[in-house]
Design a protein around this motif. Structure first.
Motif, short mmCIF file in Angstrom:
data_model
loop_
_atom_site.label_atom_id
_atom_site.label_comp_id
_atom_site.label_asym_id
_atom_site.label_seq_id
_atom_site.Cartn_x
_atom_site.Cartn_y
_atom_site.Cartn_z
N VAL A 1 -9.63 -4.13 -5.62
CA VAL A 1 -8.49 -3.22 -5.46
C VAL A 1 -8.88 -2.16 -4.44
O VAL A 1 -9.86 -1.42 -4.63
CB VAL A 1 -8.10 -2.57 -6.81
N ALA A 2 -8.12 -2.08 -3.36
CA ALA A 2 -8.40 -1.13 -2.29
C ALA A 2 -7.89 0.25 -2.67
O ALA A 2 -6.74 0.40 -3.10
CB ALA A 2 -7.75 -1.59 -0.99
N ILE A 3 -8.75 1.27 -2.54
CA ILE A 3 -8.37 2.64 -2.84
C ILE A 3 -8.59 3.50 -1.61
O ILE A 3 -9.38 3.17 -0.73
CB ILE A 3 -9.14 3.21 -4.05
N GLY A 4 -7.84 4.59 -1.52
CA GLY A 4 -7.98 5.52 -0.41
C GLY A 4 -8.06 6.95 -0.92
O GLY A 4 -7.53 7.27 -1.99
N ARG A 5 -8.72 7.80 -0.14
CA ARG A 5 -8.91 9.18 -0.59
C ARG A 5 -8.82 10.15 0.57
O ARG A 5 -9.35 9.90 1.67
CB ARG A 5 -10.28 9.32 -1.26
N LEU A 6 -8.14 11.26 0.34
CA LEU A 6 -8.18 12.43 1.21
C LEU A 6 -8.82 13.55 0.41
O LEU A 6 -8.28 13.99 -0.61
CB LEU A 6 -6.76 12.84 1.64
N SER B 1 2.29 0.21 -0.14
CA SER B 1 0.87 0.50 0.06
C SER B 1 0.64 2.00 -0.04
O SER B 1 1.09 2.77 0.80
CB SER B 1 0.42 0.00 1.44
N GLY B 2 -0.09 2.42 -1.06
CA GLY B 2 -0.42 3.83 -1.18
C GLY B 2 -1.29 4.30 -0.04
O GLY B 2 -1.17 5.44 0.41
N ILE B 3 -2.18 3.43 0.43
CA ILE B 3 -3.07 3.81 1.53
C ILE B 3 -2.27 4.07 2.80
O ILE B 3 -2.48 5.06 3.50
CB ILE B 3 -4.15 2.73 1.74
N VAL C 1 -6.01 10.70 -4.22
CA VAL C 1 -6.46 9.31 -4.30
C VAL C 1 -5.27 8.41 -4.56
O VAL C 1 -4.39 8.75 -5.36
CB VAL C 1 -7.53 9.12 -5.40
N THR C 2 -5.22 7.29 -3.90
CA THR C 2 -4.14 6.32 -4.10
C THR C 2 -4.70 4.93 -3.91
O THR C 2 -5.90 4.76 -3.70
CB THR C 2 -2.97 6.61 -3.15
N TRP C 3 -3.83 3.92 -3.98
CA TRP C 3 -4.34 2.56 -3.86
C TRP C 3 -3.26 1.61 -3.36
O TRP C 3 -2.08 1.93 -3.34
CB TRP C 3 -4.91 2.10 -5.20
N ASP C 4 -3.71 0.44 -2.97
CA ASP C 4 -2.84 -0.72 -2.85
C ASP C 4 -3.06 -1.50 -4.13
O ASP C 4 -4.13 -2.07 -4.35
CB ASP C 4 -3.23 -1.60 -1.65
N GLN C 5 -2.07 -1.48 -5.03
CA GLN C 5 -2.29 -2.10 -6.34
C GLN C 5 -2.46 -3.61 -6.19
O GLN C 5 -2.14 -4.20 -5.16
CB GLN C 5 -1.13 -1.78 -7.27
N ARG C 6 -2.98 -4.22 -7.22
CA ARG C 6 -3.21 -5.67 -7.19
C ARG C 6 -1.94 -6.40 -6.74
O ARG C 6 -0.83 -6.08 -7.17
CB ARG C 6 -3.64 -6.17 -8.57
N GLY C 7 -2.13 -7.35 -5.84
CA GLY C 7 -1.00 -8.11 -5.32
C GLY C 7 -0.30 -7.48 -4.14
O GLY C 7 0.70 -8.01 -3.66
N VAL C 8 -0.85 -6.35 -3.65
CA VAL C 8 -0.19 -5.59 -2.57
C VAL C 8 -1.18 -5.33 -1.44
O VAL C 8 -2.34 -4.97 -1.69
CB VAL C 8 0.35 -4.25 -3.09
#
Length: 494
Positions: free
Chosen positions: A61-66, A88-90, A112-119
């Protein structure tokens, strides 16, 4: 995501074994730049494909952070659940420009956010572009079209399962919530603050059900009401808010001197265009092709999301359609002939969360007639597809509708618009009634995503998330409608 290739782990793995939602250790994220030249970091957290078998196959699961820009005043992590499902949260909250990540909250929180599973970056649902191109675009008009729709959904679903792999059958929001808690554990955070809008509101609601002790604060806007089991109620409420939004648009044009349709009867103009579209005689001057009633209503729906960035353009579009003159707006397609696979995250996720019982074509036709009776101008919300695309879908509904049962969570701030084409006002009221420890804040205007729409709502959210002070029950924020065409369109809705 960009500034450094690696950032040291926030906490030792030993501590995370206590914090991880699955009861197992979660490796600390190895952060690296998401995109050169932009702030923010990306990482991947491994989670089980099937949370009922946590030792089985994993998916990243890809996550992103500022990171907080004022670390000396840092409160903690604000997790932002993206909309969609399929957003896509990222892309939206780390790489994109939006009010949430450019305002006060950015100073005090690691966002923090993410691209949830399947996205997106997280094993996106992929399907044959050729099959996707055959997706029915119109509400079934007879028994055969209904059967064709059901058969198409079954064919597409089987193809998506083949190209996506085992994750296809584990996309429901319950799994997403478990992923979120695993990310929280991997970050080493005992508690998080949570912001969810649109589909992200459902993620936040269900997280509060499952992990209330892990929450410091929760804000949810443009809420989905996952307790709705009647497809008739779903279509009726969505259509009612489309009608109310259109009426607000018509009234705005009547009182706004620089609206391109000012001085005209906007409702009559729309009704005439819609009648031509239904008769098959409305031509799109931009491409010379027939514009269907479904297509026209789809344009209306899109315009009602964000008045500030879309109402002037939509008024211009209606004027051009009536006059037969070009607007210069070019249509784009999601896939090209050269692409073999296309994304289909929305349908795949949605249809594992919503179980709809429709007893054949006659009932589906009756649902349309019931909705049209509520909406003399707009007739039917394009969100009828939320029901129709799941008929015949081959995946099991593993997270069916239910009333919320939230206890021991912090006070939850709920935001609603007076009319919202994608999350009707009635849904938000119902959600607030299901969450006893909540406060409902009403934006008296039209649109989807109150934090973007309303400076007043934004101020209340910022104060709550930073100081844990909610507005008084029954608080309203005044409508904010445009007075001049926007210089640039907004990128995201939150």
């Amino acid at each position: 995501m960009f500034r450094r290739l690696f950032v040291s782990a926030l906490v030792p793995v030993v501590a995370m074994s206590v914090l991880a939602g699955a009861g197992e250790a979660s490796a600390a994220p190895a952060w690296s730049p998401c995109q050169e030249g932009k702030p923010g970091e990306c990482a991947t957290v491994q989670v089980p494909v099937d949370w009922n078998n946590p030792s089985g196959e994993k998916v990243g699961v890809a996550i992103g952070r500022l990171k907080a820009t004022e670390p000396e005043h840092r409160i903690g992590v604000l997790f932002v659940a993206p909309g969609g499902p399929g957003g896509s949260g990222i892309d939206l909250f780390v790489l994109g420009d939006n009010k949430l990540t450019t305002g006060e909250l950015r100073k005090r929180f690691d966002i923090v956010t993410w691209d949830q599973r399947g996205v997106g970056r997280s094993n996106e649902v992929r399907c044959s572009a050729e099959i996707l191109s055959r997706r029915p675009g119109d509400y079934p008009a007879n028994e055969q079209q209904y059967r064709n729709l059901v058969a198409y959904n079954a064919e597409l679903g089987a193809d998506c399962r083949k190209h996506t792999g085992p994750l296809f059958d584990h996309l429901d929001t319950t799994n997403v919530v478990r992923d979120l808690d695993a990310v929280r554990g991997a970050l080493g955070e005992e508690k998080i603050s949570l912001f969810g809008s649109s589909y992200g509101s459902q993620v936040a609601q269900q997280y509060a059900e499952s992990f209330p002790a892990r929450l410091r604060a929760v804000t949810i806007g443009s809420n989905l009401d996952h307790s709705i089991t009647s497809p008739g109620h779903y279509l009726a409420t969505a259509t009612a808010d489309l009608e109310a939004s259109f009426n607000a648009f018509a009234d705005w044009c009547a009182r706004t001197a620089n609206c391109p349709l000012h001085g005209q009867d906007v409702r009559a103009r729309w009704d005439a265009l819609h009648a031509k579209a239904e008769a098959g005689t409305l031509t799109d001057p931009d491409n010379g092709q027939a514009l269907s009633a479904e297509g026209l209503r789809g344009e209306l729906l899109g315009a009602m999301f964000t008045p500030s960035s879309r109402w002037y353009a939509f008024a211009t579009r209606l004027r051009s359609l009536a006059a037969g003159t070009k607007t210069g707006a070019a249509a784009t397609s999601g896939t090209t002939a050269a692409e073999e696979l296309g994304a289909n995250s929305y349908q795949a996720i949605w249809c594992e969360d919503w179980k709809w019982r429709v007893d054949g074509y006659r009932e589906l036709r009756a649902l349309r007639e019931q909705a049209a009776a509520l909406a003399p101008h707009t007739k039917l919300s394009p969100f009828w597809n939320d029901v129709a695309t799941c008929l015949g879908w081959p995946a099991e509904v593993t997270n069916p509708q239910h009333r919320l049962s939230i206890s021991n969570a912090p006070k939850i701030l709920i935001m609603t618009s007076a009319a919202d084409v994608a999350a009707p006002h009635a849904w938000n009221v119902a959600v607030s009634q299901q969450i006893s420890n909540s406060v409902l804040l009403t934006y008296d205007g039209v649109g989807h995503g109150q934090y973007t729409l309303s400076s007043c709502a934004r101020a209340h959210v910022d104060r709550y998330l930073t100081d844990l002070v909610t507005p008084a029950p029954g608080t309203h924020c005044a409508a904010e409608y445009p007075t001049a065409p926007p210089m640039t369109a907004q990128r995201s809705l939150i």
